[in-house]
Design a protein around this motif. Sequence first.
Motif, PDB file in Angstrom:
ATOM      1  N   ALA A  18      60.770 -57.511 -66.388  1.00 45.73           N
ATOM      2  CA  ALA A  18      59.390 -57.191 -65.983  1.00 45.73           C
ATOM      3  C   ALA A  18      59.022 -58.003 -64.737  1.00 45.73           C
ATOM      4  O   ALA A  18      59.823 -58.786 -64.235  1.00 45.73           O
ATOM      5  CB  ALA A  18      58.443 -57.527 -67.123  1.00 45.73           C
ATOM      6  N   ASP A  19      57.783 -57.784 -64.250  1.00 45.75           N
ATOM      7  CA  ASP A  19      57.216 -58.591 -63.162  1.00 45.75           C
ATOM      8  C   ASP A  19      58.178 -58.722 -61.971  1.00 45.75           C
ATOM      9  O   ASP A  19      58.443 -59.841 -61.495  1.00 45.75           O
ATOM     10  CB  ASP A  19      56.877 -60.004 -63.664  1.00 45.75           C
ATOM     11  CG  ASP A  19      55.955 -60.000 -64.879  1.00 45.75           C
ATOM     12  OD1 ASP A  19      55.035 -59.175 -64.929  1.00 45.75           O
ATOM     13  OD2 ASP A  19      56.162 -60.849 -65.775  1.00 45.75           O
ATOM     14  N   PRO A  20      58.728 -57.625 -61.463  1.00 42.30           N
ATOM     15  CA  PRO A  20      59.799 -57.753 -60.469  1.00 42.30           C
ATOM     16  C   PRO A  20      59.314 -58.223 -59.096  1.00 42.30           C
ATOM     17  O   PRO A  20      58.491 -57.582 -58.464  1.00 42.30           O
ATOM     18  CB  PRO A  20      60.347 -56.321 -60.367  1.00 42.30           C
ATOM     19  CG  PRO A  20      59.172 -55.465 -60.728  1.00 42.30           C
ATOM     20  CD  PRO A  20      58.402 -56.224 -61.755  1.00 42.30           C
ATOM     21  N   ILE A 131      49.515 -69.077 -63.381  1.00 46.11           N
ATOM     22  CA  ILE A 131      50.658 -68.177 -63.578  1.00 46.11           C
ATOM     23  C   ILE A 131      50.835 -67.339 -62.310  1.00 46.11           C
ATOM     24  O   ILE A 131      50.040 -67.414 -61.374  1.00 46.11           O
ATOM     25  CB  ILE A 131      50.460 -67.233 -64.797  1.00 46.11           C
ATOM     26  CG1 ILE A 131      49.258 -66.311 -64.586  1.00 46.11           C
ATOM     27  CG2 ILE A 131      50.319 -68.045 -66.075  1.00 46.11           C
ATOM     28  CD1 ILE A 131      49.180 -65.164 -65.594  1.00 46.11           C
ATOM     29  N   ASP A 132      51.885 -66.526 -62.297  1.00 44.10           N
ATOM     30  CA  ASP A 132      52.103 -65.486 -61.292  1.00 44.10           C
ATOM     31  C   ASP A 132      52.081 -66.011 -59.850  1.00 44.10           C
ATOM     32  O   ASP A 132      51.273 -65.561 -59.017  1.00 44.10           O
ATOM     33  CB  ASP A 132      51.080 -64.354 -61.480  1.00 44.10           C
ATOM     34  CG  ASP A 132      51.274 -63.612 -62.792  1.00 44.10           C
ATOM     35  OD1 ASP A 132      52.245 -63.894 -63.507  1.00 44.10           O
ATOM     36  OD2 ASP A 132      50.439 -62.742 -63.111  1.00 44.10           O
ATOM     37  N   PRO A 133      52.981 -66.939 -59.509  1.00 45.28           N
ATOM     38  CA  PRO A 133      53.039 -67.420 -58.125  1.00 45.28           C
ATOM     39  C   PRO A 133      53.568 -66.358 -57.165  1.00 45.28           C
ATOM     40  O   PRO A 133      54.443 -65.571 -57.521  1.00 45.28           O
ATOM     41  CB  PRO A 133      54.019 -68.593 -58.213  1.00 45.28           C
ATOM     42  CG  PRO A 133      54.910 -68.256 -59.376  1.00 45.28           C
ATOM     43  CD  PRO A 133      54.016 -67.541 -60.370  1.00 45.28           C
ATOM     44  N   VAL A 232      50.755 -53.592 -65.822  1.00 47.42           N
ATOM     45  CA  VAL A 232      51.440 -53.258 -64.578  1.00 47.42           C
ATOM     46  C   VAL A 232      51.580 -54.540 -63.766  1.00 47.42           C
ATOM     47  O   VAL A 232      50.800 -55.490 -63.949  1.00 47.42           O
ATOM     48  CB  VAL A 232      50.658 -52.172 -63.801  1.00 47.42           C
ATOM     49  CG1 VAL A 232      49.315 -52.677 -63.340  1.00 47.42           C
ATOM     50  CG2 VAL A 232      51.450 -51.631 -62.639  1.00 47.42           C
ATOM     51  N   HIS A 233      52.562 -54.583 -62.900  1.00 45.74           N
ATOM     52  CA  HIS A 233      52.786 -55.779 -62.068  1.00 45.74           C
ATOM     53  C   HIS A 233      53.865 -55.370 -61.067  1.00 45.74           C
ATOM     54  O   HIS A 233      54.840 -54.733 -61.448  1.00 45.74           O
ATOM     55  CB  HIS A 233      53.287 -56.915 -62.974  1.00 45.74           C
ATOM     56  CG  HIS A 233      53.437 -58.243 -62.305  1.00 45.74           C
ATOM     57  ND1 HIS A 233      52.848 -59.396 -62.794  1.00 45.74           N
ATOM     58  CD2 HIS A 233      54.126 -58.623 -61.204  1.00 45.74           C
ATOM     59  CE1 HIS A 233      53.168 -60.428 -62.027  1.00 45.74           C
ATOM     60  NE2 HIS A 233      53.947 -59.973 -61.044  1.00 45.74           N
ATOM     61  N   GLY A 234      53.709 -55.715 -59.782  1.00 45.85           N
ATOM     62  CA  GLY A 234      54.703 -55.242 -58.831  1.00 45.85           C
ATOM     63  C   GLY A 234      54.782 -56.052 -57.555  1.00 45.85           C
ATOM     64  O   GLY A 234      53.982 -56.956 -57.306  1.00 45.85           O
TER      65      GLY A 234
HETATM   66  O1  FUB Z   1      55.279 -61.475 -67.927  1.00 45.23           O
HETATM   67  C1  FUB Z   1      54.234 -62.262 -68.459  1.00 45.23           C
HETATM   68  C2  FUB Z   1      52.928 -61.872 -67.868  1.00 45.23           C
HETATM   69  O2  FUB Z   1      52.676 -60.491 -68.091  1.00 45.23           O
HETATM   70  C3  FUB Z   1      52.805 -62.023 -66.377  1.00 45.23           C
HETATM   71  O3  FUB Z   1      52.641 -63.341 -65.975  1.00 45.23           O
HETATM   72  C4  FUB Z   1      51.650 -61.148 -66.110  1.00 45.23           C
HETATM   73  O4  FUB Z   1      51.473 -60.832 -64.758  1.00 45.23           O
HETATM   74  C5  FUB Z   1      51.968 -59.953 -66.968  1.00 45.23           C
HETATM   75  O5  FUB Z   1      52.800 -59.039 -66.313  1.00 45.23           O
END
Ligand code: FUB
Length: 286
Positions: A18-20, A131-133, A232-234
């Motif tokens: 996930a989160d590619p 989170i999410d750098p 979703v995340h991209g």
């Molecule tokens: O993968 C864990 C969390 O789920 C991520 O930090 C978020 O962006 C969401 O995709």
Amino acid sequence: MAIPAATAQRQILPDFQADPTARVFAGRVYVYPSHDLPGSTYWDMVDWHVFSSDDLVTWKDHGVIFGLRDITWAKRYAWAPDCIERSGRYYFYFPADEQIGVAVGDSPTGPFKDALGRPLIGRGEAGIFAIDPCVFIDDDGQAYLYFGGGSRLGVVKLKPDMITRDGGITILPMPQYHEGIWVHKRAGLYYFSYPSSRGDRIANLLEYSIARSPLGPFEHKGVILDNRSRNVHGSIVEVRGEWYLFYHIQGPSPYERRVCLAPLHYNPDGTIQPLTEHPVFAPGPE
Ligand code: FUB
């Protein structure tokens, strides 16, 4: 580079990732995803793989490049990472237990070593969910580390060593921001794409804003993708003159996700054409 139609909007990495974060290093595409665990009932991930390709069709799994086993200061939640190259060294930014660390290596596939032995961004600093750098180096050489979740986005400048903060954290008023910031620059414009928050639609839509500087002000432009998943995340990257969106869709559950890619097209005014086709996915329990 045109990818075969059969590959567009199809799962490209094996279950479950996930989160590619996609990056191009020396002409080869590297994807740094989160590594979802089969059967998980939460985002209990423990390590990160990297995958690479030179044609966007065949992907090589380089195996685990870093994990919670490699740090002393967190024991859970190995979430969405990023990686960037500077002066021949590779900097891997990773969230672990709601803090953000940085590891350094001499190749895109590592081995990586925790550079600080402590977080670069601590838990709850500036009231931000750490989170999410996403790291971005502008044309003038200034590096920015963006991060945040729960609708609060922060940025801090980095010194050229890429592991030292340069000044304080600034909160950015990003319209409808929820998490998963991604920054790219095209034709002098700065694009900020992110899963949005709209009432009870949290992280359902990938939206974007545009600015003329890395720090705003930001003009909301619209939705790039509604993947009809809970999550979703991209990331958006240019590969040999063409632009692509790498993103995940929900798999059997929200904790078992699958990475896809799709070509992305821009209008003459710089806006992004929304994706209108959607991959098949298997919705699981919320
Ligand atoms: O993968 C864990 C969390 O789920 C991520 O930090 C978020 O962006 C969401 O995709």
